[in-house]
Design a protein around this motif. Structure first.
Motif, PDB file in Angstrom:
ATOM      1  N   GLU A  46       0.802  -1.239   0.000  1.00  0.00           N
ATOM      2  CA  GLU A  46       0.000   0.000   0.000  1.00  0.00           C
ATOM      3  C   GLU A  46       0.826   1.275   0.000  1.00  0.00           C
ATOM      4  O   GLU A  46       0.336   2.331  -0.397  1.00  0.00           O
ATOM      5  N   GLU A  47       2.080   1.174   0.514  1.00  0.00           N
ATOM      6  CA  GLU A  47       2.896   2.383   0.662  1.00  0.00           C
ATOM      7  C   GLU A  47       3.805   2.618  -0.538  1.00  0.00           C
ATOM      8  O   GLU A  47       4.617   3.549  -0.523  1.00  0.00           O
ATOM      9  N   GLY A  48       3.690   1.807  -1.566  1.00  0.00           N
ATOM     10  CA  GLY A  48       4.555   1.965  -2.742  1.00  0.00           C
ATOM     11  C   GLY A  48       4.328   3.301  -3.431  1.00  0.00           C
ATOM     12  O   GLY A  48       3.239   3.877  -3.354  1.00  0.00           O
ATOM     13  N   GLU A  49       5.377   3.774  -4.105  1.00  0.00           N
ATOM     14  CA  GLU A  49       5.217   4.972  -4.934  1.00  0.00           C
ATOM     15  C   GLU A  49       4.612   4.553  -6.259  1.00  0.00           C
ATOM     16  O   GLU A  49       4.829   3.442  -6.720  1.00  0.00           O
ATOM     17  N   ALA A  60      -0.859   6.199  -1.064  1.00  0.00           N
ATOM     18  CA  ALA A  60      -1.276   6.188   0.344  1.00  0.00           C
ATOM     19  C   ALA A  60      -1.580   7.591   0.866  1.00  0.00           C
ATOM     20  O   ALA A  60      -2.466   7.771   1.708  1.00  0.00           O
ATOM     21  N   ASP A  61      -0.852   8.600   0.357  1.00  0.00           N
ATOM     22  CA  ASP A  61      -1.077   9.967   0.851  1.00  0.00           C
ATOM     23  C   ASP A  61      -2.192  10.688   0.080  1.00  0.00           C
ATOM     24  O   ASP A  61      -2.447  11.863   0.314  1.00  0.00           O
ATOM     25  N   ARG A  62      -2.851   9.949  -0.850  1.00  0.00           N
ATOM     26  CA  ARG A  62      -4.005  10.533  -1.541  1.00  0.00           C
ATOM     27  C   ARG A  62      -5.238   9.643  -1.297  1.00  0.00           C
ATOM     28  O   ARG A  62      -5.779   9.672  -0.213  1.00  0.00           O
ATOM     29  N   ASP A  63      -5.673   8.840  -2.263  1.00  0.00           N
ATOM     30  CA  ASP A  63      -6.871   8.018  -2.036  1.00  0.00           C
ATOM     31  C   ASP A  63      -6.607   6.803  -1.142  1.00  0.00           C
ATOM     32  O   ASP A  63      -7.537   6.215  -0.605  1.00  0.00           O
ATOM     33  N   ASP A  97       1.608  -2.795   4.445  1.00  0.00           N
ATOM     34  CA  ASP A  97       2.935  -2.302   4.069  1.00  0.00           C
ATOM     35  C   ASP A  97       3.431  -1.338   5.149  1.00  0.00           C
ATOM     36  O   ASP A  97       2.714  -0.414   5.547  1.00  0.00           O
ATOM     37  N   SER A  98       4.681  -1.512   5.611  1.00  0.00           N
ATOM     38  CA  SER A  98       5.220  -0.709   6.711  1.00  0.00           C
ATOM     39  C   SER A  98       5.977   0.520   6.241  1.00  0.00           C
ATOM     40  O   SER A  98       6.483   1.280   7.074  1.00  0.00           O
ATOM     41  N   GLY A  99       6.114   0.708   4.924  1.00  0.00           N
ATOM     42  CA  GLY A  99       6.874   1.854   4.435  1.00  0.00           C
ATOM     43  C   GLY A  99       8.372   1.648   4.623  1.00  0.00           C
ATOM     44  O   GLY A  99       8.813   0.628   5.156  1.00  0.00           O
ATOM     45  N   THR A 246       2.245  -0.068 -11.769  1.00  0.00           N
ATOM     46  CA  THR A 246       2.390   1.080 -10.861  1.00  0.00           C
ATOM     47  C   THR A 246       3.802   1.159 -10.279  1.00  0.00           C
ATOM     48  O   THR A 246       4.211   2.219  -9.794  1.00  0.00           O
ATOM     49  N   GLN A 247       4.542   0.040 -10.323  1.00  0.00           N
ATOM     50  CA  GLN A 247       5.827  -0.037  -9.640  1.00  0.00           C
ATOM     51  C   GLN A 247       7.026  -0.119 -10.556  1.00  0.00           C
ATOM     52  O   GLN A 247       8.142   0.202 -10.143  1.00  0.00           O
ATOM     53  N   ILE A 248       6.820  -0.641 -11.763  1.00  0.00           N
ATOM     54  CA  ILE A 248       7.959  -0.999 -12.613  1.00  0.00           C
ATOM     55  C   ILE A 248       7.738  -0.490 -14.037  1.00  0.00           C
ATOM     56  O   ILE A 248       6.645  -0.636 -14.575  1.00  0.00           O
ATOM     57  N   THR A 249       8.783   0.085 -14.623  1.00  0.00           N
ATOM     58  CA  THR A 249       8.802   0.392 -16.051  1.00  0.00           C
ATOM     59  C   THR A 249       9.789  -0.564 -16.703  1.00  0.00           C
ATOM     60  O   THR A 249      10.945  -0.634 -16.272  1.00  0.00           O
TER      61      THR A 249
END
Ligand SMILES: [Zn+2]
Length: 293
Positions: A46-49, A60-63, A97-99, A246-249
């Motif tokens: 949940e805390e992933g960028e 996490a810091d938005r929706d 997720d603990s960040g 969302t995590q990997i390009t």
């Protein structure tokens, strides 16, 4: 026991995407060969960028809806690898997720890092006693690179492997089962260096290039006991990584996380055997080498 495949592999990971980056080729190989492949992911990440700007609102810091989105990404990745048995430790959302290290999220209610190891391990004991894996794959004690959820995944996996074999521990969770072989994910330094040399010679659009020490689990080559040649499964591995959008390009044989630093996709996957009989003379090429039943 008769409904189990003959060979059974269990992998324990911290977040959706770790399994594809670390073990995608290995998982695809054993699934293709008819082995039982079970993935247990400890948090929803949940805390992933979030990389794609259009999905930035999930963060996490938005929706704070990234977790559910990553459940779907993981399912898509498992389809690419041919893996049908993937579960979340204690069910989806049981542990959060603990960040990153030192973040206030480390200690919040429900964070995986804040969970007592034995309490979290009990969920995994139930999986181990039901699937009866001969082989367990997880991280080294540093979690590969020090992320709290990765360290905790290591602790929980190692503790559960012991408790699952213990007849006196929670008989209600199934018949005791001892795992024959345990591996930690590793990357030999020379292989990582070769990968970055290939990257520097390639034309890619990543704005920067990572370094060997950005790759989790890098160790001296002598530590490696086992290598899985993933050449035949490279396409499946990169497709699985791409599913974690969302995590990997992914670009060709290279990829970047949210820091946008290019890294090589590691097609050969390497391991350190830490429980079970060590191979004599050279590295193993099969996680099930020497497993008899
Ligand atoms: Zn992770």
């Amino acid at each position: 026991m008769t409904d189990h495949p003959a060979r059974r592999l269990l992998l324990v990971h911290a977040h959706p995407d770790d399994e594809s980056i670390n073990n995608g080729a290995t998982m695809a190989r054993y699934a293709a060969e008819g082995a039982g492949v079970t993935l247990v992911t400890c948090t929803l990440g949940e805390e992933g960028e979030v990389i794609p700007p259009a999905l930035a609102h999930l963060a996490a810091d938005r929706d704070d809806t990234l977790g559910a989105h990553r459940v779907a990404e993981l399912a898509a990745a498992m389809k690419e690898l041919g893996v049908t048995d993937h579960r979340f430790l204690g069910g989806p959302g049981r542990f959060r997720d603990s960040g990153m290290t030192g973040a206030p999220q480390n200690h919040r209610e429900g964070a995986f890092w804040a969970a007592p190891v034995d309490e979290a391990a009990a969920y995994l004991v139930e999986v181990i006693r039901s699937v009866c894996p001969q082989v367990l794959v997880t991280y080294d004690p540093d979690g590969g690179y020090g992320h709290p959820d990765h360290i905790q995944a290591h602790r929980v996996a190692m503790r559960a492997a012991d408790l699952a074999a213990e007849p006196d521990f929670r008989p209600d969770l199934g018949t005791p089962h001892a795992i024959a072989k345990i591996y930690w994910n590793r990357v030999p330094r020379a292989y990582a260096q070769d990968g970055f040399a290939r990257l520097r010679a390639a034309t890619v659009s990543f704005p920067g290039t990572g370094a060997v020490d950005d790759i989790p689990g890098v160790v001296d080559d002598a530590v490696i006991t086992t290598e899985i040649d993933g050449t035949a499964y490279a396409a499946a591995k990169t497709a699985a990584m791409r599913a974690h959008a969302t995590q990997i390009t992914v670009e060709g044989d290279f990829f970047a996380l949210s820091n946008n630093l290019g890294q090589p996709v590691l097609i050969t996957e390497y391991y350190q055997l830490v429980r079970g009989e060590r191979p004599v003379g050279g590295r193993e090429s099969d996680l099930f080498a020497g497993v008899t039943s």
